[in-house]
Design an enzyme around this catalytic site. Structure first.
Site, PDB file in Angstrom:
ATOM      1  N   GLY A  70      22.321 -20.565 -53.219  1.00 30.85           N
ATOM      2  CA  GLY A  70      21.613 -20.321 -51.968  1.00 30.85           C
ATOM      3  C   GLY A  70      22.524 -19.833 -50.851  1.00 30.85           C
ATOM      4  N   THR A  71      23.725 -20.389 -50.776  1.00 33.67           N
ATOM      5  CA  THR A  71      24.645 -20.045 -49.684  1.00 33.67           C
ATOM      6  C   THR A  71      25.018 -18.564 -49.739  1.00 33.67           C
ATOM      7  OG1 THR A  71      25.515 -22.285 -49.692  1.00 33.67           O
ATOM      8  CG2 THR A  71      26.911 -20.600 -48.683  1.00 33.67           C
ATOM      9  N   ASN A 150      15.385 -28.967 -45.351  1.00 30.89           N
ATOM     10  CA  ASN A 150      15.924 -29.863 -46.372  1.00 30.89           C
ATOM     11  C   ASN A 150      16.128 -31.286 -45.876  1.00 30.89           C
ATOM     12  OD1 ASN A 150      17.864 -28.203 -44.897  1.00 30.89           O
ATOM     13  ND2 ASN A 150      19.446 -29.376 -45.929  1.00 30.89           N
ATOM     14  N   GLN A 178      14.575 -24.788 -50.803  1.00 31.48           N
ATOM     15  CA  GLN A 178      13.907 -26.068 -51.082  1.00 31.48           C
ATOM     16  C   GLN A 178      12.486 -25.893 -51.619  1.00 31.48           C
ATOM     17  OE1 GLN A 178      15.069 -29.175 -51.153  1.00 31.48           O
ATOM     18  NE2 GLN A 178      17.103 -28.777 -50.335  1.00 31.48           N
ATOM     19  N   SER A 198      18.044 -21.596 -55.536  1.00 35.63           N
ATOM     20  CA  SER A 198      19.228 -22.270 -56.070  1.00 35.63           C
ATOM     21  C   SER A 198      18.774 -23.186 -57.207  1.00 35.63           C
ATOM     22  CB  SER A 198      19.878 -23.077 -54.934  1.00 35.63           C
ATOM     23  OG  SER A 198      21.003 -23.743 -55.420  1.00 35.63           O
ATOM     24  N   HIS A 200      19.992 -25.590 -58.957  1.00 38.59           N
ATOM     25  CA  HIS A 200      20.241 -27.037 -59.076  1.00 38.59           C
ATOM     26  C   HIS A 200      19.257 -27.879 -58.266  1.00 38.59           C
ATOM     27  CE1 HIS A 200      22.557 -27.923 -55.236  1.00 38.59           C
ATOM     28  NE2 HIS A 200      22.716 -26.624 -55.256  1.00 38.59           N
ATOM     29  N   THR A 236      31.677 -10.681 -63.127  1.00 36.76           N
ATOM     30  CA  THR A 236      31.030 -10.967 -64.416  1.00 36.76           C
ATOM     31  C   THR A 236      29.964 -12.041 -64.208  1.00 36.76           C
ATOM     32  OG1 THR A 236      33.056 -10.390 -65.552  1.00 36.76           O
ATOM     33  CG2 THR A 236      31.468 -11.703 -66.799  1.00 36.76           C
ATOM     34  N   CYS A 326      25.838 -32.443 -46.955  1.00 38.97           N
ATOM     35  CA  CYS A 326      27.110 -32.233 -46.258  1.00 38.97           C
ATOM     36  C   CYS A 326      27.297 -33.186 -45.088  1.00 38.97           C
ATOM     37  CB  CYS A 326      27.253 -30.791 -45.796  1.00 38.97           C
ATOM     38  SG  CYS A 326      25.825 -29.796 -46.004  1.00 38.97           S
TER      39      CYS A 326
HETATM   40  C1  LIG Z   1      17.774 -25.169 -47.394  1.00 39.06           C
HETATM   41  C2  LIG Z   1      19.040 -24.923 -48.150  1.00 39.06           C
HETATM   42  N1  LIG Z   1      19.630 -23.721 -48.067  1.00 39.06           N
HETATM   43  C3  LIG Z   1      20.754 -23.446 -48.736  1.00 39.06           C
HETATM   44  C4  LIG Z   1      21.365 -24.391 -49.522  1.00 39.06           C
HETATM   45  C5  LIG Z   1      22.642 -24.043 -50.234  1.00 39.06           C
HETATM   46  O1  LIG Z   1      22.401 -23.769 -51.579  1.00 39.06           O
HETATM   47  P1  LIG Z   1      23.613 -23.769 -52.637  1.00 39.06           P
HETATM   48  O2  LIG Z   1      23.981 -25.198 -52.851  1.00 39.06           O
HETATM   49  O3  LIG Z   1      23.011 -23.166 -53.874  1.00 39.06           O
HETATM   50  O4  LIG Z   1      24.684 -22.931 -52.081  1.00 39.06           O
HETATM   51  C6  LIG Z   1      20.794 -25.668 -49.632  1.00 39.06           C
HETATM   52  C7  LIG Z   1      21.445 -26.716 -50.456  1.00 39.06           C
HETATM   53  O5  LIG Z   1      21.742 -27.797 -50.002  1.00 39.06           O
HETATM   54  C8  LIG Z   1      19.593 -25.944 -48.936  1.00 39.06           C
HETATM   55  O6  LIG Z   1      19.006 -27.132 -48.998  1.00 39.06           O
END
Ligand SMILES: Cc1ncc(COP(=O)(O)O)c(C=O)c1O
Length: 379
Positions: A70-71, A150, A178, A198, A200, A236, A326
């Site tokens: 996601g980041t 989130n 989310q 994302s 996970h 890759t 975090c």
């Molecule tokens: C709303 C939101 N955006 C982005 C992310 C970041 O995703 P990733 O862990 O895949 O970088 C998260 C993960 O905590 C999230 O909850």
């Protein structure tokens, strides 16, 4: 008893997902860019995964780009649209994930962009009237608003926001991390330019995600290098991650209605049990109307040693969180709770659920919470 109530941070890997990944960790190892049979085999797995994901969100496979999560997708959408689409103004909110807010702040500090922060209503929802006022600015604007928060779970009325953006010809990016794998996304139903995912967050592997880029939008890559991802993302491919994500996405869609119903039941059960047992308990955000069914942000009455709650829960085997992953420890670090004018003298805990949780686990967590509160009142 061990209880995992931190599913918004990450989820366990589904055994069926692991099973799908194993051949690509063992003997199907060819580089997907190689033209020999080893490469063709893994290329075909990647393109199969892309096709499956594209079908599930109703887009063309050419609009799906694999990323590390996601980041990276948020960074790509924001940084590259600003660079390429002539955007000088962005509208966002102070309760976005840091992958969005820090990216915008970085661009603003370099003088590349002016950022306007949209106001909220008391329940934590974006003030759409204020959004429209901000959109009246005559410069080309990027709107970046998350689909579900989130930390507090509030859901954005994405369709309404997309209609507003269309009216003012703004580019719309939504951090959908989310909600992907938790709700059906039909991209033909909303006028969205960028979205992300994302794996996970829905029982897929970590370090893999995808971004949807509407076919009408042309940007340059964020990560330059080889010609992977049709020249949009060098490097890759994370082969087993991609295969695992597609499997997890498929399972999530296959069981979506059933899982949604079950998990919403757990959340409602916890709300009722907390109200019955803890006088003065409150819930952050719009927990019972427009809210993600996996997240419940609980605001407890002020107490001595409130900052020790998460620690004490952990000692009792219960994993929860003070905000996002975090911001561990107390909720003082949560920019989201501060952003919605939450009473910071009250300890807040985010419980986030998955299909693997049970009502018995909720009974146990509420019992433990009551014991801590009672103990703190005695001190
Ligand atoms: C709303 C939101 N955006 C982005 C992310 C970041 O995703 P990733 O862990 O895949 O970088 C998260 C993960 O905590 C999230 O909850």
């Amino acid at each position: 008893m061990k209880v995992y109530f931190d599913n918004a941070a990450t989820t366990s890997l589904d055994p069926e997902v692991l099973e799908a990944m194993i051949p690509f960790l063992e003997n199907k190892f060819g580089n997907p860019s190689s033209i020999h049979s080893y490469g063709r085999e893994t290329r075909s797995a990647i393109e199969g995964a892309r096709k499956k994901i594209a079908e599930l969100i109703n887009v063309s496979p050419g609009e799906i780009f694999f990323t590390s999560g996601g980041t990276e997708a948020n960074n790509t959408a924001i940084r590259c649209s600003i660079e390429k689409l002539g955007i000088k103004h962005a509208i966002s909110s102070t309760i976005e994930h840091h992958a969005v807010s820090h990216t915008l702040e970085d661009l603003e500090s370099k003088g590349d962009l002016k950022v306007s922060w949209v106001k909220f209503k008391k329940d934590g929802h974006v003030d759409l009237e204020h959004l429209e006022n901000l959109l009246r600015d005559n410069t080309r604007t990027l709107v970046s608003l998350m689909h579900a928060n989130n930390e507090i779970g509030n859901l954005l009325p994405l369709k309404k926001v997309s209609e507003l953006c269309q009216k003012y010809d703004a580019v719309l990016h939504s951090d959908t991390v989310q909600t992907m794998g938790h709700y059906v996304h039909d991209m033909q139903d909303v006028n969205l330019h960028f979205a992300n995912c994302s794996a996970h967050k829905f029982h897929g592997p970590k370090g893999i995600g995808f971004m949807y880029i509407n076919g009408d939008v042309k940007i340059d890559p964020f990560i330059t290098g080889g010609s992977q991802e049709r020249n949009m993302r060098g490097g890759t491919e994370n082969l087993y991650g991609i295969v695992g994500m597609a499997k997890a996405f498929e399972i999530a869609h296959r069981n979506m209605e059933k899982d949604q119903h079950y998990i919403q039941g757990l959340k409602t059960y916890m709300v009722d049990l907390l109200k019955e047992n803890i006088s003065g308990v409150k819930f952050n955000g719009d927990h019972d109307k427009s809210s993600l069914y996996t997240v419940l942000s609980v605001s407890l009455p002020p107490m001595t040693n409130g900052e020790m709650l998460l620690f004490n829960l952990d000692i009792s085997g219960i994993a929860a969180s003070g905000g996002s992953a975090c911001t561990s420890g107390s909720n003082q670090g949560s920019h989201v709770l501060q952003g919605i004018d939450c009473d910071m003298s009250r300890p807040s805990i985010r419980f986030s659920f998955s299909k693997e949780n049970t009502k018995e686990e909720i009974d146990y967590a509420v019992k433990k919470l009551c014991e801590f509160i009672e103990l703190s009142n005695k001190n």
